[in-house]
Design a protein around this motif. Structure first.
Motif, PDB file in Angstrom:
ATOM      1  N   VAL A  55       0.826  -1.205   0.000  1.00 36.39           N
ATOM      2  CA  VAL A  55       0.000   0.000   0.000  1.00 36.39           C
ATOM      3  C   VAL A  55       0.860   1.255   0.000  1.00 36.39           C
ATOM      4  CG1 VAL A  55      -1.614   1.367   1.393  1.00 36.39           C
ATOM      5  CG2 VAL A  55      -2.020  -1.079   1.034  1.00 36.39           C
ATOM      6  N   HIS A  56       1.922   1.261   0.803  1.00 33.16           N
ATOM      7  CA  HIS A  56       2.773   2.445   0.865  1.00 33.16           C
ATOM      8  C   HIS A  56       3.519   2.676  -0.445  1.00 33.16           C
ATOM      9  CE1 HIS A  56       2.813   2.430   5.536  1.00 33.16           C
ATOM     10  NE2 HIS A  56       1.819   3.146   5.047  1.00 33.16           N
ATOM     11  N   VAL A  57       3.826   1.604  -1.159  1.00 31.11           N
ATOM     12  CA  VAL A  57       4.436   1.772  -2.485  1.00 31.11           C
ATOM     13  C   VAL A  57       3.457   2.477  -3.416  1.00 31.11           C
ATOM     14  CG1 VAL A  57       5.297   0.578  -4.546  1.00 31.11           C
ATOM     15  CG2 VAL A  57       6.021  -0.184  -2.281  1.00 31.11           C
ATOM     16  N   VAL A  58       2.218   1.980  -3.462  1.00 34.40           N
ATOM     17  CA  VAL A  58       1.215   2.579  -4.355  1.00 34.40           C
ATOM     18  C   VAL A  58       1.017   4.057  -4.034  1.00 34.40           C
ATOM     19  CG1 VAL A  58      -1.167   2.462  -5.174  1.00 34.40           C
ATOM     20  CG2 VAL A  58       0.055   0.354  -4.609  1.00 34.40           C
ATOM     21  N   ARG A  59       0.983   4.398  -2.781  1.00 31.06           N
ATOM     22  CA  ARG A  59       0.758   5.787  -2.365  1.00 31.06           C
ATOM     23  C   ARG A  59       1.922   6.707  -2.716  1.00 31.06           C
ATOM     24  NH1 ARG A  59      -1.664   4.673   3.733  1.00 31.06           N
ATOM     25  NH2 ARG A  59      -3.721   3.891   3.084  1.00 31.06           N
ATOM     26  N   SER A  60       3.095   6.118  -2.990  1.00 23.32           N
ATOM     27  CA  SER A  60       4.304   6.923  -3.177  1.00 23.32           C
ATOM     28  C   SER A  60       4.687   7.141  -4.633  1.00 23.32           C
ATOM     29  CB  SER A  60       5.481   6.244  -2.457  1.00 23.32           C
ATOM     30  OG  SER A  60       5.227   6.088  -1.082  1.00 23.32           O
ATOM     31  N   VAL A  61       4.025   6.459  -5.559  1.00 22.23           N
ATOM     32  CA  VAL A  61       4.508   6.476  -6.947  1.00 22.23           C
ATOM     33  C   VAL A  61       3.396   6.764  -7.939  1.00 22.23           C
ATOM     34  CG1 VAL A  61       6.294   4.793  -6.335  1.00 22.23           C
ATOM     35  CG2 VAL A  61       4.165   3.990  -7.391  1.00 22.23           C
ATOM     36  N   LYS A  62       3.828   7.088  -9.136  1.00 21.52           N
ATOM     37  CA  LYS A  62       2.899   7.175 -10.270  1.00 21.52           C
ATOM     38  C   LYS A  62       2.953   5.897 -11.093  1.00 21.52           C
ATOM     39  CE  LYS A  62       1.636   9.695 -14.430  1.00 21.52           C
ATOM     40  NZ  LYS A  62       1.675  10.965 -15.182  1.00 21.52           N
ATOM     41  N   TYR A  63       4.167   5.389 -11.325  1.00 21.39           N
ATOM     42  CA  TYR A  63       4.352   4.193 -12.147  1.00 21.39           C
ATOM     43  C   TYR A  63       4.549   2.998 -11.217  1.00 21.39           C
ATOM     44  CZ  TYR A  63       5.004   7.651 -15.782  1.00 21.39           C
ATOM     45  OH  TYR A  63       4.821   8.708 -16.637  1.00 21.39           O
ATOM     46  N   LEU A  64       3.595   2.078 -11.237  1.00 18.12           N
ATOM     47  CA  LEU A  64       3.603   0.922 -10.334  1.00 18.12           C
ATOM     48  C   LEU A  64       3.882  -0.338 -11.136  1.00 18.12           C
ATOM     49  CD1 LEU A  64       3.011  -0.342  -7.532  1.00 18.12           C
ATOM     50  CD2 LEU A  64       0.616  -0.525  -8.281  1.00 18.12           C
ATOM     51  N   ILE A  65       4.985  -1.010 -10.827  1.00 16.02           N
ATOM     52  CA  ILE A  65       5.359  -2.240 -11.539  1.00 16.02           C
ATOM     53  C   ILE A  65       5.046  -3.435 -10.660  1.00 16.02           C
ATOM     54  CG2 ILE A  65       7.251  -3.529 -12.590  1.00 16.02           C
ATOM     55  CD1 ILE A  65       8.599  -0.808 -13.158  1.00 16.02           C
ATOM     56  N   LEU A  66       4.114  -4.269 -11.125  1.00 16.57           N
ATOM     57  CA  LEU A  66       3.740  -5.486 -10.410  1.00 16.57           C
ATOM     58  C   LEU A  66       4.653  -6.609 -10.868  1.00 16.57           C
ATOM     59  CD1 LEU A  66      -0.161  -5.213 -10.673  1.00 16.57           C
ATOM     60  CD2 LEU A  66       1.333  -4.433  -8.816  1.00 16.57           C
ATOM     61  N   ALA A  67       5.636  -6.934 -10.034  1.00 12.11           N
ATOM     62  CA  ALA A  67       6.656  -7.914 -10.404  1.00 12.11           C
ATOM     63  C   ALA A  67       6.542  -9.163  -9.543  1.00 12.11           C
ATOM     64  CB  ALA A  67       8.052  -7.299 -10.282  1.00 12.11           C
ATOM     65  N   VAL A  68       5.300  -9.552  -9.244  1.00 14.86           N
ATOM     66  CA  VAL A  68       5.067 -10.773  -8.480  1.00 14.86           C
ATOM     67  C   VAL A  68       4.592 -11.868  -9.423  1.00 14.86           C
ATOM     68  CG1 VAL A  68       4.547  -9.539  -6.358  1.00 14.86           C
ATOM     69  CG2 VAL A  68       2.684 -10.087  -7.932  1.00 14.86           C
ATOM     70  N   LYS A  69       4.697 -13.108  -8.994  1.00  9.90           N
ATOM     71  CA  LYS A  69       4.290 -14.243  -9.821  1.00  9.90           C
ATOM     72  C   LYS A  69       2.767 -14.261  -9.976  1.00  9.90           C
ATOM     73  CE  LYS A  69       8.314 -17.038  -8.648  1.00  9.90           C
ATOM     74  NZ  LYS A  69       8.946 -16.729  -9.945  1.00  9.90           N
ATOM     75  N   PRO A  70       2.269 -14.796 -11.106  1.00  8.87           N
ATOM     76  CA  PRO A  70       0.823 -14.754 -11.388  1.00  8.87           C
ATOM     77  C   PRO A  70      -0.043 -15.302 -10.257  1.00  8.87           C
ATOM     78  CG  PRO A  70       2.021 -15.521 -13.319  1.00  8.87           C
ATOM     79  CD  PRO A  70       3.033 -15.423 -12.211  1.00  8.87           C
ATOM     80  N   GLN A  71       0.438 -16.341  -9.560  1.00  7.27           N
ATOM     81  CA  GLN A  71      -0.382 -16.942  -8.506  1.00  7.27           C
ATOM     82  C   GLN A  71      -0.592 -16.021  -7.308  1.00  7.27           C
ATOM     83  OE1 GLN A  71       2.525 -18.141  -9.696  1.00  7.27           O
ATOM     84  NE2 GLN A  71       3.745 -19.191  -8.115  1.00  7.27           N
TER      85      GLN A  71
END
Length: 265
Positions: A55-71
């Motif tokens: 959540v704190h990452v999302v609140r801090s950025v404009k460009y959000l990279i989801l680098a987690v595995k699909p599951q």
């Protein structure tokens, strides 16, 4: 306000973060990973700050990279969906998960970039297929998206319908190339070469051969024919590869990869 945030710091997240540091200031990047030891390790190496939650990452950025595995996507998206705003650019690198599926899971018409990088990004030689709706982004945003992916190698905008094919061509295929290098080196070791030399000879040969394809623009079959002298050593080896289904095995592997991508839920 940081420009770029990563959720997930596995091999690909780490490669993209390292690439981003070639184009962006260290203070413009943050990340989070569930593994605290991993976060400390990456932060100590790169000097990039880590935060204490998705959540704190999302609140801090404009460009959000989801680098987690699909599951893990569903769990992560449930955690952050309420924090994502229309101004955010959400970059997904998960195979098989469509832009529509991501928008549905987030709960509104979020701005999504779907990408498929590959592990050679670790050395700045990645190949990334990128898909998004160009009408949803302004010129500056498109420029930043391009910078993020060109920092780890080459990128090409593709129709989203081709993203599973991109996964076959470049996303998963480094594994097959590594297997080929390993097998080629094993053969050379069997012929008396040292293990260290065998890997170097095999890897450099693959690297140089790929560079020939890219720079000469010649058909791979023509380049193959250049090596195959009449009644020579190479054509005998090529026959053995054909007899053992070398090309067929690669094509069947890509079909299996494609089917898996198309059936990820």
């Amino acid at each position: 306000m940081a420009k770029i945030g990563f959720i997930g710091m596995g091999n690909m997240g780490y490669a993209m973060l390292k690439g981003a540091l070639r184009e962006f200031d260290v203070q413009d990047i943050v990340f989070y990973d569930v593994n605290v030891d991993r976060m400390k390790q990456v932060s100590n190496e790169t000097k990039v700050d880590y935060l204490d939650s998705n959540v704190h990452v999302v609140r801090s950025v404009k460009y959000l990279i989801l680098a987690v595995k699909p599951q893990f996507y569903n769990d992560v998206l449930k955690d952050i969906a309420d924090e994502i705003e229309k101004e955010n650019v959400v970059i997904s690198i998960a195979p098989g998960i469509t832009i529509k599926q991501l928008k549905d899971r987030i709960g509104f018409d979020a701005r999504i970039v779907r990408a498929m990088p590959n592990t050679p990004a670790l050395v700045g030689e990645g190949m990334t297929g990128v898909a998004y709706n160009p009408t949803e982004f302004n010129l500056e945003e498109k420029h930043i998206i391009e910078k993020i992916f060109k920092a780890i190698g080459k990128m090409k905008i593709v129709n989203e319908k081709l993203m599973s094919a991109v996964t076959c061509a470049s996303g998963s295929s480094p594994a097959y190339v590594f297997m080929f290098i390993e097998a080629l080196a094993d053969g050379a070791v069997r012929c008396g070469m040292s293990r260290q030399d065998a890997y170097e000879f095999a890897a450099q040969t693959v690297y140089g051969s790929a560079k020939m394809v890219l720079e000469t623009k010649a058909h791979p079959g023509i380049l193959k024919d250049m090596v195959c002298s009449p009644a020579g050593t190479t054509i005998d080896a090529v026959k053995v590869l054909e007899d053992n289904g070398f090309r067929s095995a690669i094509m069947k592997a890509t079909e299996a990869c494609f089917d898996k991508c198309e059936n990820i839920k």
